[in-house]
Design a protein around this motif. Sequence first.
Motif: not given
Length: 119
Positions: A45-64
């Motif tokens: 909640y309240g974040r800007a996020c990006i997801l790595l291509t092809a679900n790399r990194n075990e589907g984790r999302v980067y939260n800014f």
Amino acid sequence: MPRIRNTVTAGLFLIGALAIAGPASASAESSAKLQGDFWDYSCNYGRACILLTANRNEGRVYNFDGCGGHPIRDYYSRAQSHGNGFTVYYNGGNWDYVPPNSVVPLDPYVLATWVNVWC
């Protein structure tokens, strides 16, 4: 003595360059936490996020964390905004805008290099 100073200077430059490299891989997770940005399994909640291509990194999302610029260097497939809009910039000058409270597909074939969260 000059050789030691040059080696130390080069080492400090390398450490500084690695510290600002952003979320280039899962190994960047520990340095990202120091900046306030972090990996998670969802866009918080309240974040800007990006997801790595092809679900790399075990589907984790980067939260800014916070407004302004954030260096990144990887390939991403999706962006999500829980609050402020943000822009993802790519190598070569193209960009994608993510409106507030939305999900936008990103270009997974072009290197993303910068995110700016608009506040």
